[in-house]
Enzyme design. Structure first.
Site, PDB file in Angstrom:
ATOM      1  N   TRP A 170      16.107  11.604 -25.050  1.00 43.32           N
ATOM      2  CA  TRP A 170      16.210  10.205 -25.468  1.00 43.32           C
ATOM      3  C   TRP A 170      17.590   9.965 -25.688  1.00 43.32           C
ATOM      4  CZ3 TRP A 170      12.792   6.810 -23.766  1.00 43.32           C
ATOM      5  CH2 TRP A 170      12.765   5.478 -24.025  1.00 43.32           C
ATOM      6  N   ASP A 232      23.569   2.965 -29.512  1.00 45.74           N
ATOM      7  CA  ASP A 232      23.442   1.591 -29.944  1.00 45.74           C
ATOM      8  C   ASP A 232      21.938   1.147 -30.071  1.00 45.74           C
ATOM      9  OD1 ASP A 232      23.072   1.610 -27.091  1.00 45.74           O
ATOM     10  OD2 ASP A 232      23.286  -0.578 -26.981  1.00 45.74           O
ATOM     11  N   GLU A 235      19.631   1.406 -27.163  1.00 44.16           N
ATOM     12  CA  GLU A 235      19.606   2.797 -26.809  1.00 44.16           C
ATOM     13  C   GLU A 235      20.224   3.162 -25.485  1.00 44.16           C
ATOM     14  OE1 GLU A 235      14.875   2.376 -26.919  1.00 44.16           O
ATOM     15  OE2 GLU A 235      15.248   3.709 -28.503  1.00 44.16           O
TER      16      GLU A 235
HETATM   17  C1  NOJ Z   1      14.775   2.022 -22.749  1.00 47.60           C
HETATM   18  C2  NOJ Z   1      15.320   1.342 -23.772  1.00 47.60           C
HETATM   19  O1  NOJ Z   1      14.968   1.393 -24.883  1.00 47.60           O
HETATM   20  C3  NOJ Z   1      16.213   0.067 -23.293  1.00 47.60           C
HETATM   21  O2  NOJ Z   1      16.866  -0.421 -24.397  1.00 47.60           O
HETATM   22  C4  NOJ Z   1      16.902   0.298 -22.167  1.00 47.60           C
HETATM   23  O3  NOJ Z   1      17.784  -0.536 -21.788  1.00 47.60           O
HETATM   24  C5  NOJ Z   1      16.276   1.001 -21.134  1.00 47.60           C
HETATM   25  N1  NOJ Z   1      15.618   2.067 -21.619  1.00 47.60           N
HETATM   26  C6  NOJ Z   1      17.232   1.516 -19.824  1.00 47.60           C
HETATM   27  O4  NOJ Z   1      18.065   2.492 -20.024  1.00 47.60           O
HETATM   28  C1  NOJ Z   2      14.155  -1.283 -26.164  1.00 45.95           C
HETATM   29  C2  NOJ Z   2      15.033  -1.997 -27.123  1.00 45.95           C
HETATM   30  O1  NOJ Z   2      16.293  -2.056 -26.277  1.00 45.95           O
HETATM   31  C3  NOJ Z   2      15.200  -1.220 -28.513  1.00 45.95           C
HETATM   32  O2  NOJ Z   2      16.426  -1.939 -29.109  1.00 45.95           O
HETATM   33  C4  NOJ Z   2      14.061  -1.259 -29.176  1.00 45.95           C
HETATM   34  O3  NOJ Z   2      14.229  -0.584 -30.514  1.00 45.95           O
HETATM   35  C5  NOJ Z   2      12.852  -0.308 -28.536  1.00 45.95           C
HETATM   36  N1  NOJ Z   2      12.962  -1.258 -27.029  1.00 45.95           N
HETATM   37  C6  NOJ Z   2      11.532  -0.494 -28.948  1.00 45.95           C
HETATM   38  O4  NOJ Z   2      11.200  -1.895 -29.136  1.00 45.95           O
END
Ligand code: NOJ
Ligand code: NOJ
Length: 522
Positions: A170, A232, A235
């Site tokens: 992750w 960030d 993620e």
């Molecule tokens: C899952 C992340 O939580 C999301 O923020 C991100 O854009 C996608 N993966 C693609 O990397």
């Molecule tokens: C993807 C988002 O980009 C992230 O900010 C968030 O923490 C996770 N999803 C879970 O909601």
């Protein structure tokens, strides 16, 4: 025969329930979010009231113990899941960030109720107690060992709902989590103190205990990692980020205030908190590249600007401004006055203006509302569609956040009876709301509209109307019972991505709460 009567009995029971449930729900302060009542889209004010309750109830639906739909075997008491969705996408985890921000809404609501909604207090305390365990759980980001000064494990972004570590690849560490959690817990501690209370959860012995055992490790994490890169809030990018830095700065400020209340025995910590606060602030303002000569807006992740990958515009900037400041009353306003980049700072306003200018055309659905608020996504270059990477879409969180910024601006001007001071850098933003020709220019090149002047009143009213136009967009894209996923499709407007996203509900709830505050003083 037996089967038939069983069916009849079942029907009767269901029938009676169908009759009784609405009665029960309308009396309970927390009627279940599962209500299938259709929302009223024709009347904006009716919808707002409905949506505020619906959003809050859906938050509770996603928290173990208080949820009428989750089983505490899967989701223990006080655990906040990001969404009930287990596949396509799987968001059935507890993220440190999502949970901290969501629980913050509960703390605000508890405080608004004058600490009378005690089931919220017990949910918040279970969340705090769970985080005591999570902090101490070895994980792929590291571990917590106070004796050796190892705080690395606190950078872990998410855990399984059942409070075990998530052992898969992750984007880690995510360095915003500890600060967000520390601030949420600080707001709760201050609420306990104000109401002359101690925590009631068996693990949480006292307010001092919470500070020493839970907030302090998070502060130490920030002291160690504020100048290290991390992923960030979205993620995706391992670097330095405005949102992370500014929310860490807020947490350090909170830590300093708590130190004076609950500690005073660890001068070395106090000194470090003070020094790091100043260093981080200096980094944010002067060294980070979050602001750049020649650019009027905040660059959320400067490394991506330098490599030509992104413009720097990002809704994370708005979330950073919101979650690092509090301005409900004079005491809070003064306490956080030293934290830069509040909602009316010109770089923040220009980020807002530039995001609108970009996404107005980027998302075809925005064509239907010329001149008004627009649906906003995370950042222009986004390609995550809620399931996989194709094309980015508008997000509820982003759209609600800018509306909340506007309401806070209106509140600030009117509650504190401030003159409206428009700096040279902010003119382009304010031009949308008032004709600036003829305004008085002083030597600093500022235009000032005194509190209560016709121009001041016009700008206040126009800002509030503009904020409502963002809320109107949200109204158009929630489903018929007020449910919210993560995103809505940029062409069709239909929702997609994780369903019932807890953070979507929290952000709209916060926004509507600030709307009420703003309108009260307008
Ligand atoms: C899952 C992340 O939580 C999301 O923020 C991100 O854009 C996608 N993966 C693609 O990397
Ligand atoms: C993807 C988002 O980009 C992230 O900010 C968030 O923490 C996770 N999803 C879970 O909601």
């Amino acid at each position: 025969m037996q089967i038939k009567s069983a069916i009849i009995l079942t029907w009767m029971v269901l029938g009676i329930q169908a009759f009784l449930l609405p009665l029960f729900y309308s009396q309970s302060p927390f009627f279940s979010g599962k209500s299938s009542e259709r929302i009223e889209r024709e009347d904006f004010n009716v919808w707002l009231n409905q949506q505020k309750d619906i959003a809050f109830n859906h938050i509770l639906d996603n928290i173990g113990g208080i949820s009428p739909v989750l089983n505490t075997k899967d989701v223990p008491v006080g655990v906040v899941i990001a969404s009930p969705s287990k596949v396509h996408p799987n968001y059935f985890y507890q993220w440190i960030r999502d949970s901290a921000l969501t629980i913050r809404s509960l703390v605000y609501r508890l405080e608004d109720s004058d600490f009378t909604e005690l089931n919220l207090a017990s949910t918040i305390e279970s969340y705090i107690a769970n985080n005591y365990h999570l902090q101490r759980l070895d994980n792929w980001s590291g571990k917590l060992n106070v004796a050796t000064g190892d705080y690395s494990g606190l950078g872990e972004p998410k855990f399984h709902a059942d409070l075990t570590a998530f052992k898969e690849v992750w984007g880690r560490p995510q360095t915003d989590g500890p600060g967000l959690r520390a601030t949420t817990i600080t707001i709760y501690l201050n609420s306990l103190e104000k109401h002359n209370r101690q925590p009631e959860h068996e693990l949480l012995l006292s307010r001092e205990f919470i500070y020493h055992e839970i907030v302090k490790p998070d502060l130490h994490y920030i002291l160690q990692y504020w100048n290290s890169s991390g992923f960030d809030l979205w993620e995706e990018v391992n670097s330095m980020h405005f949102f992370t830095s500014i929310t860490q700065l807020r947490a350090l400020k909170d830590g300093l205030a708590l130190y004076e209340k609950y500690d005073n025995k660890d001068p070395e910590l106090f000194e470090k908190l003070n020094a790091t606060y100043e260093n981080l602030k200096n980094y944010i303002v002067n060294e980070s590249g979050y602001t750049q000569p020649g650019l009027p807006y905040i660059v959320e992740t400067p490394s991506l600007l330098y490599t030509g990958k992104r413009s720097g515009l990002d809704a994370a900037t708005f979330l950073g401004a919101l979650h690092s400041h509090s301005l409900e009353n004079k005491e809070l306003l003064d306490l956080y006055a030293d934290i830069p980049f509040d909602v009316s700072e010109s770089h923040i306003l220009n980020s807002f203006r530039a995001m609108v200018a970009d996404m107005k055309y980027r998302y075809p659905l925005n064509r239907y509302r010329p001149g008004w608020g627009v649906a906003l996504g995370r950042y222009p270059e986004d390609i995550y569609d809620g399931y996989v990477t194709t094309e980015g879409n508008p997000w509820f969180i982003s759209t609600a956040s800018v509306a909340e910024m506007l309401f806070r601006m209106v509140y600030k001007l009117n509650y504190y009876k401030e003159d409206l001071v428009i700096s040279k850098e902010a003119r382009d933003f304010y031009k949308q709301f008032i004709d600036l020709v003829g305004g008085d220019d002083n030597e600093d090149n500022e235009i000032i509209f005194p509190y209560g002047s016709p121009e001041f009143n016009a700008v206040s009213a126009n800002l509030a109307d503009y904020a409502d136009s963002f809320l109107e967009i949200i109204k158009d894209h929630v489903d018929d019972s007020g449910r919210m996923s993560e995103q809505f499709n940029k062409y069709s407007g239909y929702m997609q991505g994780a369903e019932d996203l807890t953070w979507s509900y929290s952000s709209i709830w916060n926004c509507i709460r600030w709307r009420s505050k703003a309108l009260e003083v307008l």
